[in-house]
Scaffold this active site. Structure first.
Site, PDB file in Angstrom:
ATOM      1  N   GLU A 381      53.510   9.048  51.737  1.00 36.73           N
ATOM      2  CA  GLU A 381      53.570   8.225  50.525  1.00 36.73           C
ATOM      3  C   GLU A 381      55.047   8.059  50.165  1.00 36.73           C
ATOM      4  OE1 GLU A 381      51.754   6.730  47.905  1.00 36.73           O
ATOM      5  OE2 GLU A 381      53.707   6.632  46.931  1.00 36.73           O
ATOM      6  N   ASP A 429      45.570   2.890  52.919  1.00 41.54           N
ATOM      7  CA  ASP A 429      45.197   2.378  51.581  1.00 41.54           C
ATOM      8  C   ASP A 429      46.435   1.744  50.973  1.00 41.54           C
ATOM      9  OD1 ASP A 429      44.131   1.872  49.109  1.00 41.54           O
ATOM     10  OD2 ASP A 429      43.921   3.965  48.500  1.00 41.54           O
ATOM     11  N   CYS A 456      42.885  -3.337  48.432  1.00 36.71           N
ATOM     12  CA  CYS A 456      42.689  -3.940  47.108  1.00 36.71           C
ATOM     13  C   CYS A 456      42.983  -5.437  47.171  1.00 36.71           C
ATOM     14  CB  CYS A 456      43.559  -3.252  46.066  1.00 36.71           C
ATOM     15  SG  CYS A 456      45.302  -3.277  46.463  1.00 36.71           S
TER      16      CYS A 456
HETATM   17  N1  SAH Z   1      45.437   6.362  48.352  1.00 41.26           N
HETATM   18  C1  SAH Z   1      45.908   6.545  47.003  1.00 41.26           C
HETATM   19  C2  SAH Z   1      46.967   5.532  46.547  1.00 41.26           C
HETATM   20  C3  SAH Z   1      46.768   4.101  46.947  1.00 41.26           C
HETATM   21  S1  SAH Z   1      47.829   2.974  46.108  1.00 41.26           S
HETATM   22  C4  SAH Z   1      44.764   6.599  46.017  1.00 41.26           C
HETATM   23  O1  SAH Z   1      43.655   6.167  46.326  1.00 41.26           O
HETATM   24  O2  SAH Z   1      44.954   7.100  44.920  1.00 41.26           O
HETATM   25  C5  SAH Z   1      49.039   2.601  47.353  1.00 41.26           C
HETATM   26  C6  SAH Z   1      50.131   3.642  47.450  1.00 41.26           C
HETATM   27  O3  SAH Z   1      51.037   3.227  48.488  1.00 41.26           O
HETATM   28  C7  SAH Z   1      50.983   3.804  46.205  1.00 41.26           C
HETATM   29  O4  SAH Z   1      50.941   5.152  45.846  1.00 41.26           O
HETATM   30  C8  SAH Z   1      52.395   3.372  46.648  1.00 41.26           C
HETATM   31  O5  SAH Z   1      53.409   4.145  46.046  1.00 41.26           O
HETATM   32  C9  SAH Z   1      52.355   3.631  48.130  1.00 41.26           C
HETATM   33  N2  SAH Z   1      53.280   2.864  49.007  1.00 41.26           N
HETATM   34  C10 SAH Z   1      53.737   1.603  48.847  1.00 41.26           C
HETATM   35  N3  SAH Z   1      54.470   1.230  49.905  1.00 41.26           N
HETATM   36  C11 SAH Z   1      54.478   2.274  50.777  1.00 41.26           C
HETATM   37  C12 SAH Z   1      55.042   2.484  52.074  1.00 41.26           C
HETATM   38  N4  SAH Z   1      55.751   1.537  52.678  1.00 41.26           N
HETATM   39  N5  SAH Z   1      54.830   3.665  52.670  1.00 41.26           N
HETATM   40  C13 SAH Z   1      54.085   4.636  52.069  1.00 41.26           C
HETATM   41  N6  SAH Z   1      53.531   4.492  50.843  1.00 41.26           N
HETATM   42  C14 SAH Z   1      53.719   3.318  50.201  1.00 41.26           C
END
Ligand code: SAH
Length: 505
Positions: A381, A429, A456
């Site tokens: 993340e 996700d 989403c």
């Molecule tokens: N799976 C989690 C969060 C999903 S939201 C849940 O269900 O609660 C998507 C997440 O991706 C966010 O926390 C955002 O900070 C993260 N994110 C965005 N770009 C990213 C990247 N390039 N690499 C890793 N994480 C990323």
């Protein structure tokens, strides 16, 4: 019917004022509709903002409030070469799915977009949107029925909806301001929502998609702030103190957190404020102050002080307990989150022996779910604080077979590959923009037996599934889950399997 646009109509009173309106207009004289004129339109779909997509003489008009299948009388407000915007004047033939929106502020607020559509029709609409995207953007074949599936295309299930689609949100974020007439004086503190397309705050007592406790918290904070003479923030002058009230509620624990976001470090009448809030709000576990001194639309600042109680509240999803701090990302619809994660877990097909990667893992919610049934889970993340929460949540639940790393998924996962980590399942996700191309390429190189894609945004889901299909994966089924009832947002989870020879560990 084709009418010419007069110069005068460019600044006509019926027009919406938007950025770019003053540019010399492109030649719109050949269009089959004209600005400020009235037409009858057939509504053929729903657009990104929940607006009706209408056709007049083959030309597309976006019409707020109109529903598919309806015939409506509209007035054209704004034109571009390929499409335009029109105002709904009269419904000539209503949709059988039309209902009266229950919320009294529905048309002003804009927070929900589908209250005028029956819930059953909302669920049908969300499934259809997934199907349309898979077909048009992903060039994927969708099976007509369950009997037809796999051989003849992807099975897209009916959307999993809620028994009661109201009052589902566990977090409220309410901007605080003044009644316009009181802008320079004390008192007149209000809190609610921004009128559509503006930064004018309209006072609000209840929001029908908020858990009732959040409404109570916001109402009590407003009442007590008025009583103590705490000044509301004024966006234009950058003066005043209280900017936002954030209320969080643990559905399964009853825990309540109040966060006061302030333009400065001070908290006048702090002891009185804490006493009055504790008296007024049963279940209160935490009162925090978050300081945001910037001139910005971003709600939270960097610094959070605990005014009273704990720095977190707790909630559970399934068997897992989560600590949620003032700024943590936590899914807003806990009832449907459990439905979504159970589906993801189901699609992951775990036996207890697998190595799993959870890309875009946030505070580790899906990772911890997966870890209960896998040998080892790796979560990645980009937000460091979220990873701190993820590690804390793993400890809180005594889950040891999970490792979290901060960084971009498209950078960290190729590094894991170089280290010899070979996942059996990868779960992604991503945010609305979908997966980074480098991540998709790495997934194809790592070639896990299964990929589970939680999305989403059906359009980026479809785009990314195309890449994975071209690389040897087959999309078996897609399950839309209604995480955000009454709004146009569509969540879904897709199950993919590798069609070629599966690597054996
Ligand atoms: N799976 C989690 C969060 C999903 S939201 C849940 O269900 O609660 C998507 C997440 O991706 C966010 O926390 C955002 O900070 C993260 N994110 C965005 N770009 C990213 C990247 N390039 N690499 C890793 N994480 C990323």
């Amino acid at each position: 019917m084709s009418k010419k646009i007069s110069n005068q109509s460019k600044n006509g009173s019926g027009g919406v004022s938007r950025k770019g309106n003053n540019r010399p207009s492109a030649d719109l004289s050949g269009l089959p509709v004209a600005k400020n004129e009235e037409y009858e339109a057939e509504i053929v779909g729903i657009g990104h903002e929940g607006e009706g997509v209408g056709r007049v003489n083959g030309f597309t008009l976006f019409i707020q409030g109109a529903l598919p299948g309806e015939r409506v009388l509209v007035k054209v407000l704004k034109l571009k070469k390929q499409y335009g915007y029109a105002k709904l004047l009269k419904i000539l033939r209503p949709s059988p799915d039309r209902i009266a929106a229950p919320c009294p502020i529905y048309s002003q607020c804009g927070g929900c977009q589908l209250q005028h559509l029956s819930y059953e029709a909302q669920l049908r609409f969300k499934r259809q949107l997934v199907v349309d995207n898979l077909e048009r953007i992903g060039k994927l074949k969708v099976a007509e029925s369950e009997a037809d599936a796999s051989e003849k295309g992807i099975l897209v299930h009916p959307t999993l909806g809620m028994d009661d689609p109201w009052r589902y949100r566990n977090k409220a974020q309410v901007p605080i301001g003044f009644e316009a007439a009181n802008a320079d004086r004390e008192g007149g503190l209000i809190g609610g929502f921004y009128a559509q397309g503006s930064h004018r705050i309209i006072d609000m007592d209840e929001c029908l998609i908020q858990q009732e406790n959040n409404d109570l918290v916001v109402a009590e904070v407003k009442r007590i702030a008025r009583e103590l003479g705490i000044r509301a923030y004024n966006e234009e002058t950058h003066k005043g103190l209280l900017r936002h009230v954030v209320a969080r509620y643990g559905f399964n624990t009853g825990d309540i957190m109040v966060v006061l976001i302030t333009n400065g470090e001070s908290m006048p009448h702090k002891d009185e404020l804490v006493g009055l809030l504790r008296q007024a709000i049963p279940g209160l576990k935490s009162i925090c102050q978050n300081v945001n001194k910037e001139r910005t639309n971003v709600i939270f600042g960097d610094k959070t002080n605990v005014l009273w109680g704990d720095d977190v509240i707790y909630d559970t999803i399934g068997d897992i307990r989560f600590a949620i701090s003032a700024r943590s990302f936590y899914q807003v619809n806990p009832v449907q989150t459990e439905v979504l994660y159970s589906k993801a877990l189901d699609f992951a097909g775990l036996s207890g022996e697998e190595t799993v990667i959870d890309a875009y893992c946030g505070i580790g919610t899906i990772s911890l779910f997966l870890a209960q049934r896998a040998r080892q889970v790796y979560g990645v993340e980009i937000v460091g604080e979220a990873i701190d929460d993820a590690r804390r949540n793993a400890l809180l639940n005594g889950i040891r077979n999970v490792q979290f790393e901060v960084g971009a998924a498209e950078v960290v996962i190729p590094e894991w590959r170089r280290q010899g980590i070979a996942p059996d399942v990868i779960v992604v996700d991503p945010p609305r923009k979908g997966c980074d191309a480098a991540l998709l390429a790495t997934i194809l190189e790592m070639r896990p037996a299964r990929v589970v894609y939680v999305s989403c945004n059906p359009s980026t889901l479809a785009r990314d599934l195309r890449v994975l299909e071209d690389g040897g994966y087959s999309t078996v089924e897609v399950q839309p889950v209604d995480m955000f009832p009454l709004t146009v947002h569509v969540e879904s989870v897709a199950s993919l399997i590798y069609k070629g020879i599966v690597r054996i560990n």
